[in-house]
Design an enzyme around this catalytic site. Structure first.
Site, mmCIF file in Angstrom:
data_model
loop_
_atom_site.group_PDB
_atom_site.id
_atom_site.type_symbol
_atom_site.label_atom_id
_atom_site.label_comp_id
_atom_site.label_asym_id
_atom_site.label_seq_id
_atom_site.Cartn_x
_atom_site.Cartn_y
_atom_site.Cartn_z
ATOM 1 N N ASN A 67 -9.713 1.780 2.408
ATOM 2 C CA ASN A 67 -9.397 1.548 3.823
ATOM 3 C C ASN A 67 -9.898 2.682 4.708
ATOM 4 O O ASN A 67 -10.387 2.443 5.818
ATOM 5 C CB ASN A 67 -7.887 1.355 4.000
ATOM 6 C CG ASN A 67 -7.502 -0.110 3.888
ATOM 7 O OD1 ASN A 67 -8.363 -0.953 3.601
ATOM 8 N ND2 ASN A 67 -6.250 -0.430 4.106
ATOM 9 N N GLY B 183 -7.729 -1.491 14.851
ATOM 10 C CA GLY B 183 -6.278 -1.568 14.966
ATOM 11 C C GLY B 183 -5.771 -2.328 13.762
ATOM 12 O O GLY B 183 -6.387 -2.292 12.703
ATOM 13 N N ALA C 293 -19.768 -2.557 16.816
ATOM 14 C CA ALA C 293 -19.095 -1.673 17.779
ATOM 15 C C ALA C 293 -18.067 -2.480 18.560
ATOM 16 O O ALA C 293 -18.254 -3.665 18.828
ATOM 17 C CB ALA C 293 -20.131 -1.067 18.713
ATOM 18 N N GLY C 294 -16.972 -1.848 18.910
ATOM 19 C CA GLY C 294 -15.913 -2.555 19.631
ATOM 20 C C GLY C 294 -14.920 -1.577 20.233
ATOM 21 O O GLY C 294 -15.219 -0.391 20.402
ATOM 22 N N ARG D 290 0.054 -5.827 15.316
ATOM 23 C CA ARG D 290 0.361 -4.443 14.974
ATOM 24 C C ARG D 290 -0.827 -3.517 15.283
ATOM 25 O O ARG D 290 -1.947 -3.762 14.838
ATOM 26 C CB ARG D 290 0.750 -4.347 13.485
ATOM 27 C CG ARG D 290 2.141 -4.905 13.235
ATOM 28 C CD ARG D 290 2.511 -4.882 11.776
ATOM 29 N NE ARG D 290 1.913 -5.963 11.027
ATOM 30 C CZ ARG D 290 2.196 -6.239 9.744
ATOM 31 N NH1 ARG D 290 3.040 -5.497 9.092
ATOM 32 N NH2 ARG D 290 1.624 -7.260 9.134
ATOM 33 N N LYS E 106 -7.340 -8.870 15.745
ATOM 34 C CA LYS E 106 -8.612 -9.527 15.458
ATOM 35 C C LYS E 106 -8.382 -11.029 15.539
ATOM 36 O O LYS E 106 -7.231 -11.468 15.639
ATOM 37 C CB LYS E 106 -9.146 -9.104 14.096
ATOM 38 C CG LYS E 106 -8.305 -9.540 12.917
ATOM 39 C CD LYS E 106 -9.058 -9.225 11.647
ATOM 40 C CE LYS E 106 -8.217 -9.471 10.423
ATOM 41 N NZ LYS E 106 -8.895 -9.144 9.194
ATOM 42 N N GLU F 133 -6.349 -10.422 6.884
ATOM 43 C CA GLU F 133 -5.686 -11.478 7.636
ATOM 44 C C GLU F 133 -6.758 -12.330 8.306
ATOM 45 O O GLU F 133 -7.794 -11.825 8.724
ATOM 46 C CB GLU F 133 -4.763 -10.870 8.694
ATOM 47 C CG GLU F 133 -3.541 -10.236 8.066
ATOM 48 C CD GLU F 133 -2.680 -9.483 9.063
ATOM 49 O OE1 GLU F 133 -2.785 -9.736 10.269
ATOM 50 O OE2 GLU F 133 -1.903 -8.626 8.624
ATOM 51 N N THR G 197 0.859 -1.185 0.000
ATOM 52 C CA THR G 197 0.000 0.000 0.000
ATOM 53 C C THR G 197 0.894 1.234 0.000
ATOM 54 O O THR G 197 1.671 1.441 0.935
ATOM 55 C CB THR G 197 -0.896 0.001 1.258
ATOM 56 O OG1 THR G 197 -1.635 -1.217 1.264
ATOM 57 C CG2 THR G 197 -1.835 1.188 1.266
ATOM 58 N N CYS H 143 -3.091 -2.282 8.947
ATOM 59 C CA CYS H 143 -3.446 -1.416 7.819
ATOM 60 C C CYS H 143 -4.197 -0.133 8.193
ATOM 61 O O CYS H 143 -3.736 0.958 7.871
ATOM 62 C CB CYS H 143 -4.261 -2.205 6.810
ATOM 63 S SG CYS H 143 -3.276 -3.469 5.995
#
Ligand code: NAD
Length: 434
Positions: free
Chosen positions: A211, A260, A255-256, A331, A324, A155, A122, A263
């Site tokens: 993104n 992160g 919602a969370g 990262r 996730k 991922e 990217t 990317c």
């Protein structure tokens, strides 16, 4: 076709393996000797479901190999993909293009005949032309074209995303390059997956715009969630009701604890910088970055509130630390904000994650790693569900509550319902936006 993949990280390795599965001859290059040694021994250095079997099959078929020798790998290639990292540059938020340009120079020196140099990393608008300039300068006699081919895989579902993409984006500036790229993606084109051809700049822009849009959608629902908590609404119902509108769609409305990963944080920052550089501030993206930071901090405050206003000396079990589920990638994970804040405030933090320990041990000092959720909860004052791995989605809540000193839960992924938690014996249960 003969393809060289420079960089065998999450994107390069998955792309290389999948291209070989299309029937192409692929050589994957990396400068990390440990990575290549593992790959040569048949081991996959990252955690990505299904990758080991697919890799083994294509190595056995003689279509896929690994090397540190970039020059040998580039010799005779139809296309050389650059899939190296483009992290945030320290200090200014720009994408750091050091690895891309270093790879371009090395490739230039090794070119022996016509090849398309394809940037899969990217990269900001204008980078492909810069890559062309670097190659031309390093090797004025080289016969080549550049192409932009941003990657959209996720991922944890990377193989399926690569093999069944919503679209493939290819930015080219010559018919010859278009032909080579068309040949590479022919197996997908034949199965009716859309291949979008465009110019270099548009291809580069599509990736950042996509993104930033997804990060905006997540952040929007996270902000709505905060308001839901105040007004007595349930964000899950709100997202469901919104998402059924075909113009909105139900994806990325969960919602969370804030986005992160490898990317969204860096790509939103890079887009904001590109906007500033061109005096067209990306005001929405800038707001998203700010709000996402606040969301992460708000989560820490909520855990502290759950523990009665202080976590000092409290035992807190954290379930999941990767950004996730189904990846070992740490990262910019929300855990990297929340866990150190809890440790800093005096909490004794126990951590469990099916794949996060390898990376996480160095990133989360002062925590204790345990094997499973029940062990983590033993004698704990609170459980924080941070990453919704499958094994944390079907916990025996009664058993969990019974193990705890004080059964309290912060379910930051809205996996459970307040009713079920109460029934299982949790004296306090908080979630996001409910
Ligand atoms: N990870 C994702 O989910 C994802 C998705 C879409 C796009 N991207 C983009 O793809 C790019 C790569 O991301 P990643 O997550 O795979 O990165 P990564 O850090 O996992 O892998 C990069 C690899 O490149 C190698 N490398 C660096 N310079 C090299 C050189 N000169 N020669 C050979 N190898 C070299 C490194 O050793 C490393 O193994 C980034 O631009 C990223 O934004 C990533």
């Amino acid at each position: 076709m003969k393809i060289t993949m420079v960089g065998t990280g999450y994107v390069g390795l998955v792309s290389g393996v999948c291209f070989s599965d299309f029937g192409h001859e692929v050589i994957c290059v990396d400068k990390d000797p440990a990575k290549i040694a593992k790959l040569e021994a048949g081991e996959v250095p990252i955690y990505e479901p299904g990758l080991d079997a697919l890799m083994a099959r294509n190595v056995a078929a003689g279509r896929l190999s690994f090397t540190r020798d970039l020059a040998a790998a580039v010799d005779g290639a139809d296309a050389v993909f650059i899939a190296v990292g483009t992290p945030t540059r320290r200090g200014d938020g720009h994408a750091d293009l050091t690895y891309v340009m270093a790879a371009a120079e090395e490739i230039a020196a090794a070119l022996t005949g016509y090849a398309v140099i394809v940037t899969k990393s990217t990269v900001p608008v204008g980078t492909n032309r810069q890559v062309a300039r670097v190659i031309r300068k390093a090797n004025p006699a080289a016969e080549f074209d550049v192409a932009s081919n941003p990657e959209f895989l996720r991922e944890g579902a990377a193989i399926d995303d690569f093999m069944r993409p919503d679209r493939v984006v290819v930015g080219v500036q010559s018919e010859r390059a278009k032909e080579v790229m068309g040949g590479i993606y022919r197996p997908l084109f034949l199965r009716d997956f859309p291949v979008v051809y465009t110019d270099l700049e548009s291809a580069e822009m599509i990736k950042y715009a996509a993104n930033a849009f997804l990060a905006t959608k997540i952040t929007f629902i996270n902000e709505i969630a905060a308001l839901c908590e105040k007004v007595g609404a349930d964000v899950k119902s709100v997202a469901h009701g919104m998402g059924l509108d075909g113009r909105i769609g139900n994806k990325f409305l969960h919602a969370g604890p804030g986005y992160g990963g490898s990317c969204f944080p860096k790509d939103t920052q890079a887009l904001a910088r590109i906007g500033q550089d061109h005096a067209v501030p990306m005001q929405i993206t800038e707001a998203v970055i700010k709000v996402n930071g606040e969301v992460k901090r708000r989560m820490t405050d909520r855990v502290v509130d759950l523990c009665g206003g202080s976590v000092n000396g409290k035992v807190i079990a954290v379930l999941g630390v990767t950004f996730k589920p189904n990846t070992d990638d740490m990262r910019d994970a929300p855990s990297l904000t929340i866990v150190p804040a809890l440790v800093g405030a005096g909490a004794k933090v126990r951590v469990v994650d099916p794949q996060g320990r390898k990376e996480g041990e160095a990133l989360l000092p002062g925590v204790k790693w345990v094997e499973d959720a029940y062990q983590a909860a033993h004698g704990a004052d609170a459980v924080v569900l941070l990453t919704e791995w499958n094994e944390f989605r079907a916990l025996d809540l009664k058993k969990l509550a019974r193990k705890m000193e004080t059964p309290r839960m912060a379910d930051l992924r809205n996996v459970y319902s307040p009713k079920d938690a109460k029934k299982a014996g949790f004296e306090t249960y908080i979630s996001v936006g409910r």
